[in-house]
Design an enzyme around this catalytic site. Structure first.
Site, mmCIF file in Angstrom:
data_model
loop_
_atom_site.group_PDB
_atom_site.id
_atom_site.type_symbol
_atom_site.label_atom_id
_atom_site.label_comp_id
_atom_site.label_asym_id
_atom_site.label_seq_id
_atom_site.Cartn_x
_atom_site.Cartn_y
_atom_site.Cartn_z
ATOM 1 C CG ASP A 1 -1.885 1.197 1.197
ATOM 2 O OD1 ASP A 1 -2.636 1.317 0.216
ATOM 3 O OD2 ASP A 1 -1.884 2.024 2.130
ATOM 4 C CB SER A 2 0.210 4.724 -1.001
ATOM 5 O OG SER A 2 -1.007 4.862 -0.299
ATOM 6 C CB CYS B 1 -2.975 0.730 -2.660
ATOM 7 S SG CYS B 1 -2.989 2.484 -3.078
ATOM 8 C CD GLU C 1 -1.004 7.765 5.611
ATOM 9 O OE1 GLU C 1 0.139 7.940 6.032
ATOM 10 O OE2 GLU C 1 -1.423 6.660 5.223
ATOM 11 C CB CYS D 1 -9.791 4.948 -0.266
ATOM 12 S SG CYS D 1 -8.206 5.470 0.435
ATOM 13 C CG HIS E 1 -5.646 5.447 3.994
ATOM 14 N ND1 HIS E 1 -5.010 4.794 2.967
ATOM 15 C CD2 HIS E 1 -4.670 6.054 4.714
ATOM 16 C CE1 HIS E 1 -3.717 4.999 3.064
ATOM 17 N NE2 HIS E 1 -3.482 5.756 4.112
#
Ligand code: DGL
Length: 281
Positions: free
Chosen positions: A8-9, A71, A166, A200, A202
């Site tokens: 994942d990023s 991702c 984040e 997404c 996240h």
């Protein structure tokens, strides 16, 4: 060790890995978060492709026979090129089994999700919440058209959500404004939307707030369980590949940025404490 690689990023893919590990605990896993270059959602096609390919090659160099791009942005912008151009070049089919295709594999999260998404909706109106990159790629619209041609698909990019998450702001009061703003924009596109996909990795961290501002009759889906079930099916259908993946139950966490930061911030995504190691690309 020949672990399954999960990429994942940043931290988001841990929400997918958590469900994969729940479904298939026997395998070894190595997670790579490209935290040094996150977010991917605002970057160009070329940049996301180049970053993702570098990370996937690193995971192959660490012995992974199979890598899951956990991702959506990387799945939308890099997966097709990696599958069609890079894998046949880097890992050509074995002469003994030429029809089996490349000897190493990369899977994404969009295909398994679009294969089932339409089954959740009664009205045939579904909403997709994603990064700007995923929305602009139209990947969900194109893939859903293949499996559910009559589905009405509405998308809303949420560029503020990944930075909020984040930076650990997702549970604080300030996040409410941006959650409400994007939900209102999505639901404003059709009063018949009865299913919303968090496209997404996240976004599951924002689920309590998303639920709070979404009408009760609307189903909200995260992808982790869908992707985990699909991976389990895939390994059953590809026994030779499954045999290459070692099964000693080990988990390793790598980050392209600070290992201390990763270890400190990963637990809301992973559900318990993580001890990460830095990886230079
Ligand atoms: N986790 C990524 C996704 O699923 C988004 C995060 C980013 O923008 O890097 O799309």
């Amino acid at each position: 060790m020949q672990p399954i690689g999960i990429f994942d990023s940043g931290y988001g893919g841990l929400t997918v890995m958590r469900e994969i590990v729940r479904e298939l605990p026997q395998y070894d896993y190595v997670y790579l978060g490209d935290n040094a270059r996150t977010p991917y959602g605002t970057r160009s096609f070329e940049t996301v492709y180049q970053y993702t390919l570098e990370c996937v090659q690193k995971l192959f160099a660490l012995g992974c026979p199979l890598v899951v791009l956990a991702c959506n942005t990387a799945s939308a912008k890099a997966l097709r090129n990696i599958q069609q151009l890079d894998l046949p070049r880097l890992f050509p089919a074995s002469p003994d089994a030429p029809t089996d295709g490349p000897t190493r594999r990369v899977l994404g999260v969009i295909r398994p999700t679009t294969e089932v998404l339409g089954n959740y909706s009664k009205t045939g109106h579904v909403g997709i919440l994603a990064t700007r990159g995923t929305v602009l790629s139209e990947s969900y619209v194109v893939e859903l058209e293949k499996f559910f041609p009559h589905l009405n698909v509405f998308q809303e990019p949420c560029p503020m959500w990944v930075p909020l998450i984040e930076n650990g702001e997702h549970a604080r009061h300030g996040a409410d404004y941006f959650v409400q703003q994007h939900l209102n924009r999505l639901l404003g596109q059709s009063p018949e939307i009865d299913t919303i996909l968090l496209a997404c990795t996240h976004y599951p961290l924002l689920l309590p707030k998303i639920r709070q501002y979404t009408p009760e009759h609307v189903t909200i889906l995260s992808q982790g369980e869908i992707v985990a079930r699909s991976l389990s099916d895939y390994l059953t259908r590809h026994p030779a590949l499954a045999r290459q993946c070692t099964q000693t139950g080990q988990r390793q966490f790598l980050t392209t940025d600070s290992a201390d930061d990763f270890s400190r911030q990963a637990s809301p995504f992973w559900g318990e404490t993580v001890s990460a190691v830095h990886l230079s690309l």
